[in-house]
Design a protein around this motif. Structure first.
Motif, mmCIF file in Angstrom:
data_model
loop_
_atom_site.group_PDB
_atom_site.id
_atom_site.type_symbol
_atom_site.label_atom_id
_atom_site.label_comp_id
_atom_site.label_asym_id
_atom_site.label_seq_id
_atom_site.Cartn_x
_atom_site.Cartn_y
_atom_site.Cartn_z
ATOM 1 N N GLY A 1 2.305 8.705 1.372
ATOM 2 C CA GLY A 1 1.908 7.318 1.148
ATOM 3 C C GLY A 1 1.773 6.549 2.446
ATOM 4 N N LEU A 2 2.669 6.817 3.390
ATOM 5 C CA LEU A 2 2.588 6.185 4.709
ATOM 6 C C LEU A 2 1.310 6.601 5.430
ATOM 7 C CD1 LEU A 2 3.889 4.495 6.981
ATOM 8 C CD2 LEU A 2 5.042 6.596 7.729
ATOM 9 N N SER B 1 0.832 -1.200 0.000
ATOM 10 C CA SER B 1 0.000 0.000 0.000
ATOM 11 C C SER B 1 0.868 1.252 0.000
ATOM 12 C CB SER B 1 -0.919 -0.022 1.230
ATOM 13 O OG SER B 1 -1.711 1.132 1.290
ATOM 14 N N LEU B 2 1.908 1.254 0.827
ATOM 15 C CA LEU B 2 2.845 2.378 0.867
ATOM 16 C C LEU B 2 3.458 2.625 -0.503
ATOM 17 C CD1 LEU B 2 4.750 4.400 2.468
ATOM 18 C CD2 LEU B 2 6.330 2.470 2.572
ATOM 19 N N LEU B 3 3.893 1.573 -1.162
ATOM 20 C CA LEU B 3 4.513 1.712 -2.481
ATOM 21 C C LEU B 3 3.531 2.303 -3.492
ATOM 22 C CD1 LEU B 3 6.480 -1.648 -2.586
ATOM 23 C CD2 LEU B 3 7.484 0.645 -2.518
ATOM 24 N N PHE B 4 2.299 1.815 -3.481
ATOM 25 C CA PHE B 4 1.299 2.324 -4.426
ATOM 26 C C PHE B 4 1.039 3.812 -4.196
ATOM 27 C CE2 PHE B 4 -3.100 3.432 -5.392
ATOM 28 C CZ PHE B 4 -3.146 3.124 -6.744
ATOM 29 N N TRP B 5 0.717 4.165 -2.947
ATOM 30 C CA TRP B 5 0.363 5.565 -2.677
ATOM 31 C C TRP B 5 1.569 6.489 -2.816
ATOM 32 C CZ3 TRP B 5 -4.407 6.406 -3.404
ATOM 33 C CH2 TRP B 5 -5.367 5.471 -3.055
ATOM 34 N N SER B 6 2.746 6.028 -2.453
ATOM 35 C CA SER B 6 3.945 6.847 -2.652
ATOM 36 C C SER B 6 4.182 7.112 -4.129
ATOM 37 C CB SER B 6 5.176 6.155 -2.057
ATOM 38 O OG SER B 6 5.058 6.022 -0.673
ATOM 39 N N PRO C 1 8.719 13.372 0.976
ATOM 40 C CA PRO C 1 7.332 13.810 1.197
ATOM 41 C C PRO C 1 6.303 12.862 0.565
ATOM 42 C CG PRO C 1 8.689 15.695 0.651
ATOM 43 C CD PRO C 1 9.541 14.468 0.426
ATOM 44 N N ALA C 2 6.594 12.353 -0.614
ATOM 45 C CA ALA C 2 5.670 11.409 -1.255
ATOM 46 C C ALA C 2 5.593 10.108 -0.461
ATOM 47 C CB ALA C 2 6.114 11.132 -2.689
ATOM 48 N N ILE C 3 6.733 9.651 0.049
ATOM 49 C CA ILE C 3 6.740 8.432 0.868
ATOM 50 C C ILE C 3 5.929 8.652 2.138
ATOM 51 C CG2 ILE C 3 8.196 6.859 2.211
ATOM 52 C CD1 ILE C 3 10.450 7.454 0.139
#
Length: 150
Positions: free
Chosen positions: A127-128, A94-99, A122-124
């Motif tokens: 996503g977190l 999920s983190l990878l997708f949203w990041s 910031p993107a990571i």
């Protein structure tokens, strides 16, 4: 849920350094990794030790090609891997997708403003946040897309 404020707070520290110096110090990554493994070892959250290790490996492995291609820094690579200790397999996916979604938006904005690179922490971190506060977000997004396309 309250326990997940630890990786979130450490992520904000990573964002600070990434915005200031365009790097995430190893000390921040090690704190994320250590606290994630400690929380897992003490059974403070629902991620098993094997799941935490797999989350670390998957997070690292999925980001590695982008780091090797020069599209993302080594600090970001290690940071995502360390977050896998907190999130486990499903959470790191999920983190990878949203990041990636937030990173894509940042890349578009950066390119439109005439720059070529941007800090990715910031993107990571965004996503977190989505991975923590909306764990079923990908399933809901897929359902929403299906309902609009069918």
């Amino acid at each position: 849920m309250l326990l997940m404020m630890i990786p979130l707070a450490l992520s904000l520290e990573a964002v600070y350094y990434d915005l200031q110096k365009r790097e995430i110090p190893d000390g921040v990554v090690l704190r994320v990794l250590f606290t994630g493994l400690l929380a897992t070892f003490l059974s403070w959250h629902g991620v098993s030790f094997v799941n935490a290790l797999l989350g670390m490996v998957i997070g690292f492995a999925f980001v590695l090609p982008f780091a090797l291609a020069g599209g993302i820094g080594g600090g970001d690579l290690k940071f995502v891997g360390a977050l896998g200790a907190w999130l486990g397999v499903a959470g790191v996916m999920s983190l990878l997708f949203w990041s990636a979604m937030f990173g894509m938006l940042a890349a578009i904005i950066t390119r439109c403003s005439g720059r070529n690179d941007f800090p990715f922490a910031p993107a990571i971190t965004l996503g977190l946040c989505v991975a923590i506060f909306w764990p079923g977000g990908i399933d809901e997004l897929i359902s929403w897309l299906r309902s609009g396309l069918v």
